[in-house]
Write an enzyme that holds these catalytic residues in place. Structure first.
Site, PDB file in Angstrom:
ATOM      1  N   LYS A  10      34.130  44.474  28.732  1.00 49.72           N
ATOM      2  CA  LYS A  10      33.147  44.685  29.795  1.00 49.72           C
ATOM      3  C   LYS A  10      33.540  45.861  30.701  1.00 49.72           C
ATOM      4  O   LYS A  10      34.694  46.320  30.685  1.00 49.72           O
ATOM      5  CB  LYS A  10      33.006  43.396  30.605  1.00 49.72           C
ATOM      6  CG  LYS A  10      32.462  42.212  29.787  1.00 49.72           C
ATOM      7  CD  LYS A  10      32.147  41.034  30.686  1.00 49.72           C
ATOM      8  CE  LYS A  10      31.565  39.876  29.900  1.00 49.72           C
ATOM      9  NZ  LYS A  10      31.141  38.773  30.780  1.00 49.72           N
ATOM     10  N   PHE A  58      22.940  33.906  38.747  1.00 48.50           N
ATOM     11  CA  PHE A  58      23.791  35.092  38.599  1.00 48.50           C
ATOM     12  C   PHE A  58      23.214  36.140  37.640  1.00 48.50           C
ATOM     13  O   PHE A  58      23.851  37.157  37.385  1.00 48.50           O
ATOM     14  CB  PHE A  58      25.203  34.684  38.151  1.00 48.50           C
ATOM     15  CG  PHE A  58      25.250  33.862  36.874  1.00 48.50           C
ATOM     16  CD1 PHE A  58      25.206  34.472  35.624  1.00 48.50           C
ATOM     17  CD2 PHE A  58      25.363  32.478  36.927  1.00 48.50           C
ATOM     18  CE1 PHE A  58      25.263  33.729  34.453  1.00 48.50           C
ATOM     19  CE2 PHE A  58      25.418  31.711  35.769  1.00 48.50           C
ATOM     20  CZ  PHE A  58      25.360  32.345  34.522  1.00 48.50           C
ATOM     21  N   ARG A  86      37.656  33.005  21.143  1.00 51.47           N
ATOM     22  CA  ARG A  86      37.407  32.335  22.424  1.00 51.47           C
ATOM     23  C   ARG A  86      38.715  31.819  23.029  1.00 51.47           C
ATOM     24  O   ARG A  86      38.892  31.817  24.244  1.00 51.47           O
ATOM     25  CB  ARG A  86      36.377  31.212  22.260  1.00 51.47           C
ATOM     26  CG  ARG A  86      34.982  31.772  22.015  1.00 51.47           C
ATOM     27  CD  ARG A  86      33.937  30.697  21.848  1.00 51.47           C
ATOM     28  NE  ARG A  86      33.632  30.021  23.087  1.00 51.47           N
ATOM     29  CZ  ARG A  86      32.838  30.520  24.046  1.00 51.47           C
ATOM     30  NH1 ARG A  86      32.302  31.721  23.899  1.00 51.47           N
ATOM     31  NH2 ARG A  86      32.586  29.833  25.134  1.00 51.47           N
ATOM     32  N   THR A  92      36.067  31.093  30.985  1.00 50.29           N
ATOM     33  CA  THR A  92      35.109  32.076  31.511  1.00 50.29           C
ATOM     34  C   THR A  92      35.533  32.624  32.867  1.00 50.29           C
ATOM     35  O   THR A  92      35.447  33.825  33.115  1.00 50.29           O
ATOM     36  CB  THR A  92      33.702  31.425  31.645  1.00 50.29           C
ATOM     37  OG1 THR A  92      33.345  30.874  30.384  1.00 50.29           O
ATOM     38  CG2 THR A  92      32.659  32.445  32.069  1.00 50.29           C
ATOM     39  N   ARG A 103      41.342  37.119  29.682  1.00 54.48           N
ATOM     40  CA  ARG A 103      40.677  37.015  30.987  1.00 54.48           C
ATOM     41  C   ARG A 103      41.690  36.793  32.113  1.00 54.48           C
ATOM     42  O   ARG A 103      41.480  37.244  33.235  1.00 54.48           O
ATOM     43  CB  ARG A 103      39.627  35.909  30.945  1.00 54.48           C
ATOM     44  CG  ARG A 103      38.373  36.373  30.194  1.00 54.48           C
ATOM     45  CD  ARG A 103      37.440  35.234  29.922  1.00 54.48           C
ATOM     46  NE  ARG A 103      36.121  35.689  29.487  1.00 54.48           N
ATOM     47  CZ  ARG A 103      35.256  34.904  28.852  1.00 54.48           C
ATOM     48  NH1 ARG A 103      35.560  33.654  28.590  1.00 54.48           N
ATOM     49  NH2 ARG A 103      34.077  35.375  28.496  1.00 54.48           N
ATOM     50  N   ASN A 113      34.948  39.247  34.216  1.00 55.30           N
ATOM     51  CA  ASN A 113      35.910  38.500  33.402  1.00 55.30           C
ATOM     52  C   ASN A 113      36.337  39.254  32.136  1.00 55.30           C
ATOM     53  O   ASN A 113      36.737  38.648  31.148  1.00 55.30           O
ATOM     54  CB  ASN A 113      35.361  37.099  33.070  1.00 55.30           C
ATOM     55  CG  ASN A 113      34.069  37.143  32.283  1.00 55.30           C
ATOM     56  OD1 ASN A 113      33.500  38.226  32.082  1.00 55.30           O
ATOM     57  ND2 ASN A 113      33.598  36.003  31.820  1.00 55.30           N
ATOM     58  N   HIS A 116      33.541  39.454  26.663  1.00 56.30           N
ATOM     59  CA  HIS A 116      32.555  38.470  26.210  1.00 56.30           C
ATOM     60  C   HIS A 116      32.891  38.104  24.767  1.00 56.30           C
ATOM     61  O   HIS A 116      33.415  38.923  24.027  1.00 56.30           O
ATOM     62  CB  HIS A 116      31.142  39.070  26.272  1.00 56.30           C
ATOM     63  CG  HIS A 116      30.115  38.242  25.555  1.00 56.30           C
ATOM     64  ND1 HIS A 116      29.536  37.132  26.122  1.00 56.30           N
ATOM     65  CD2 HIS A 116      29.600  38.334  24.294  1.00 56.30           C
ATOM     66  CE1 HIS A 116      28.690  36.579  25.242  1.00 56.30           C
ATOM     67  NE2 HIS A 116      28.714  37.292  24.128  1.00 56.30           N
TER      68      HIS A 116
HETATM   69  P1  CMP Z   1      30.098  35.818  29.170  1.00 58.93           P
HETATM   70  O1  CMP Z   1      31.050  35.202  28.212  1.00 58.93           O
HETATM   71  O2  CMP Z   1      29.750  37.252  28.981  1.00 58.93           O
HETATM   72  O3  CMP Z   1      28.746  34.970  29.172  1.00 58.93           O
HETATM   73  C1  CMP Z   1      27.875  34.935  30.265  1.00 58.93           C
HETATM   74  C2  CMP Z   1      28.476  35.562  31.475  1.00 58.93           C
HETATM   75  O4  CMP Z   1      27.871  35.169  32.695  1.00 58.93           O
HETATM   76  C3  CMP Z   1      29.919  35.099  31.620  1.00 58.93           C
HETATM   77  O5  CMP Z   1      30.702  35.664  30.639  1.00 58.93           O
HETATM   78  C4  CMP Z   1      30.218  35.521  33.043  1.00 58.93           C
HETATM   79  O6  CMP Z   1      30.520  36.904  33.130  1.00 58.93           O
HETATM   80  C5  CMP Z   1      28.876  35.274  33.702  1.00 58.93           C
HETATM   81  N1  CMP Z   1      28.851  34.013  34.454  1.00 58.93           N
HETATM   82  C6  CMP Z   1      28.899  32.767  33.958  1.00 58.93           C
HETATM   83  N2  CMP Z   1      28.846  31.865  34.956  1.00 58.93           N
HETATM   84  C7  CMP Z   1      28.740  32.570  36.105  1.00 58.93           C
HETATM   85  C8  CMP Z   1      28.641  32.215  37.481  1.00 58.93           C
HETATM   86  N3  CMP Z   1      28.635  30.933  37.866  1.00 58.93           N
HETATM   87  N4  CMP Z   1      28.567  33.214  38.386  1.00 58.93           N
HETATM   88  C9  CMP Z   1      28.565  34.497  37.999  1.00 58.93           C
HETATM   89  N5  CMP Z   1      28.660  34.898  36.701  1.00 58.93           N
HETATM   90  C10 CMP Z   1      28.748  33.945  35.774  1.00 58.93           C
END
Ligand code: CMP
Length: 138
Positions: A10, A58, A86, A92, A103, A113, A116
């Site tokens: 990212k 979000f 993963r 996450t 992460r 984070n 993905h």
């Molecule tokens: P990713 O694995 O890319 O999948 C969805 C993304 O949404 C996740 O990583 C985070 O970057 C983002 N995300 C998930 N939950 C939240 C949250 N509660 N607040 C902000 N961003 C979020």
């Protein structure tokens, strides 16, 4: 079973110069990166990619973040690749991710984070097809 999954480095991690470190962690884990590219997503493209989250609070902030800098999508292959990738990504929320995970090492919080990864075989197929075309997936 040999699987393929989509990984994305990212914008926060690309900007911080962590792409090489992340690629190293993936390769050292025994997974193979069979294709990768460095691109910019428009806000519209990020919105389509994360459409599954369109009703989440979000969504706007996430898609702004994902279109604010270069990203590195990768085709990651290996035995049980979806689950293994993963595991090396970690939770996450970077602030809660297990020590030594990508992460934990390269991310900041739940949105910023670093990486993905697809969460299931069907999602992986769709997400790989979003970033890579036929000849790149051979
Ligand atoms: P990713 O694995 O890319 O999948 C969805 C993304 O949404 C996740 O990583 C985070 O970057 C983002 N995300 C998930 N939950 C939240 C949250 N509660 N607040 C902000 N961003 C979020």
């Amino acid at each position: 079973m040999i699987e393929r999954t989509l990984g994305i480095i990212k914008p926060d991690a690309v900007r911080a110069g962590n792409s090489g470190k992340i690629i190293d962690i993936i390769e050292k884990s025994g997974l193979e990166i069979v294709a990768m590219k460095k691109i910019s997503l428009s806000k519209d493209q990020a919105e389509v990619f994360y459409e599954v989250h369109k009703d989440k609070p979000f969504y706007d902030s996430l898609t702004k973040f994902m279109s604010d800098g270069k990203v590195v999508p990768m085709v990651i292959q290996g035995d049980d690749a979806i689950k293994r990738y993963r595991q090396i990504m970690g939770a996450t929320d970077s602030s809660k991710a297990e020590k030594g995970t990508i992460r934990n090492l390269c991310g900041t919080d739940i949105e910023h984070n670093a990486v993905h990864g697809s969460d299931a075989p069907e999602t992986a197929k769709d997400e790989l097809g979003f970033f890579f075309c036929g000849y790149e997936l051979i």
